[in-house]
Design a protein around this motif. Sequence first.
Motif, short mmCIF file in Angstrom:
data_model
loop_
_atom_site.label_atom_id
_atom_site.label_comp_id
_atom_site.label_asym_id
_atom_site.label_seq_id
_atom_site.Cartn_x
_atom_site.Cartn_y
_atom_site.Cartn_z
N LEU A 195 -1.86 6.26 -6.56
CA LEU A 195 -0.87 7.12 -6.15
C LEU A 195 -0.41 8.27 -6.98
O LEU A 195 -0.24 9.35 -6.76
CB LEU A 195 0.47 6.37 -5.90
N LYS A 228 0.48 5.70 0.12
CA LYS A 228 -0.09 6.90 0.20
C LYS A 228 0.85 8.14 0.48
O LYS A 228 1.65 7.97 1.23
CB LYS A 228 -0.96 6.89 1.65
N THR A 257 0.92 -1.11 -0.18
CA THR A 257 -0.11 -0.04 -0.16
C THR A 257 0.86 1.25 0.00
O THR A 257 2.03 1.18 0.68
CB THR A 257 -0.84 -0.03 1.10
#
Length: 504
Positions: A461, A150, A148
């Motif tokens: 992203l 961010k 993941t």
Amino acid sequence: APNPAVDAFVRELLVALLKAGGDPTKAENELIDVLSRAHAAGQLNPVLQALVADPRVIAHLPPMPAEKRALFAAQFAFMVGAELEGAGRIPGTKPFESWSDMSRRQSALIAAGSFAPRGPGEKSLFTEPGFIKEYEALTGSLFTGGNTAKPLIDGPVSFKVRFGLMRKATKSIHIQSWAFYDDATGNAAADLLIAKKAEGLGVKIMVDGKTASVHGASVLARMATAGVEIVYFNDASRKYDGLHTKILLVDGVHAIVGGMNFGDDYSHMGPGPKWRDTDLYYRGKVVAQTSRFMTALWNSQVSAQGLSHGLMSPVVAASAAGKARLSFLADDPEGEATIMLAYLKAIAGAGTVINIENAYLITMPQLKAALLDALRRGVKVNILTNSAESIDEPIVIAPILASLPELIAAGATVGLKRGDTVHSKFMTVDGLFSIVGSFNLHPRSIRYEFELVVSALDARLAAALDRAFAADMAAALPVTDPAALVIPDSPLTRIVQRYLYNQL
């Protein structure tokens, strides 16, 4: 006390400058010869201290108090010494590869790929598995799935996540940072890290040794007294190199990298400047790559400096519930400039749009050639960097602004930051690829600094970074006419551009 050797060197420098009418470029050989001999004699710093105290030289310097002039001379002596050694002018030193040679070599590596560059209307090369394999081979770092990712846009967001992760840590907190500051942010972080050390966690911090002599002495000492293990990065064999990386690794699971150090300018906690900066928070398999880099550097420094600190062990990271394909890449300035190769390959892969937000964008030859080639094939190139108003290091504004006219004339869209400094270092390509880290697009990041980036193949992203970029460009000063750029020009800026380029 009078020093005849210093006085003699200073006289030689002044005579050479006076004969040249104060223009150092007209006395280049004489000046370099004198400075080289002074450096070889171990007298470069006192010589330059005496030189900047001379009224005839003071008249050509920006107004500043005597103490600041002395600090400037010390920094200047350090930079000049590095450049003399980097040019091979001191016996026993190895010269740098020239910028022209590096540009030709790196450009040839990019051109050797199997995929011809594309333009608008064609699929991005980042949709081609073969092109991605070439990127991996060129950089020596593989993309791994199961992550993941961010973006953390600006200090308040990043430090909320950072402090939250550290408070919840149960095993370890490992940090690399160019600096901790003696301010609200540095002390708040220190309080938290000291508390976690008292709970029995492994808390290890590595900071740049030279920077720590200027920033953060008090807060670092306080943590060390409380048992936090601190390494002051220093490579005895390469005394001019520094640690510019920024990593927070918590429990071997959570990682944050980017542009932010532990200081108020970054976090916005204090009353002073509030810089625009960008970090990346990620979890998943790529954390193992991050941990291997931190482990190797920590253990080598502990060994080289003979410290009693415990060694680090690399983690085996598990997959996270995400689809981002990430690659971690770190550069040692002694080796190949692989992060620059990553940028060049990504620019070559662009078919539609390139967005660059970088604090200190100075177009080294290979970078300028790559961007101009992208513009020629119809790719939109959008750039945000600092203005004379926003820059935190005035010495670099002239080369930043001088890098822009040719790009603007070729069709690039350029925005200059208004207000406080932009400190971000990221680029997106075609809405598919992103690169975020500590790496500035300037010579110093290649010549002298340990740097890192995370590359990402993740449209979500890229879209988030593109939204932040669009907001930053909307608030910036647009520059559409190269002639509108006011590029500083003085004896000092000419000296810096001609003789201290690697330091920029």
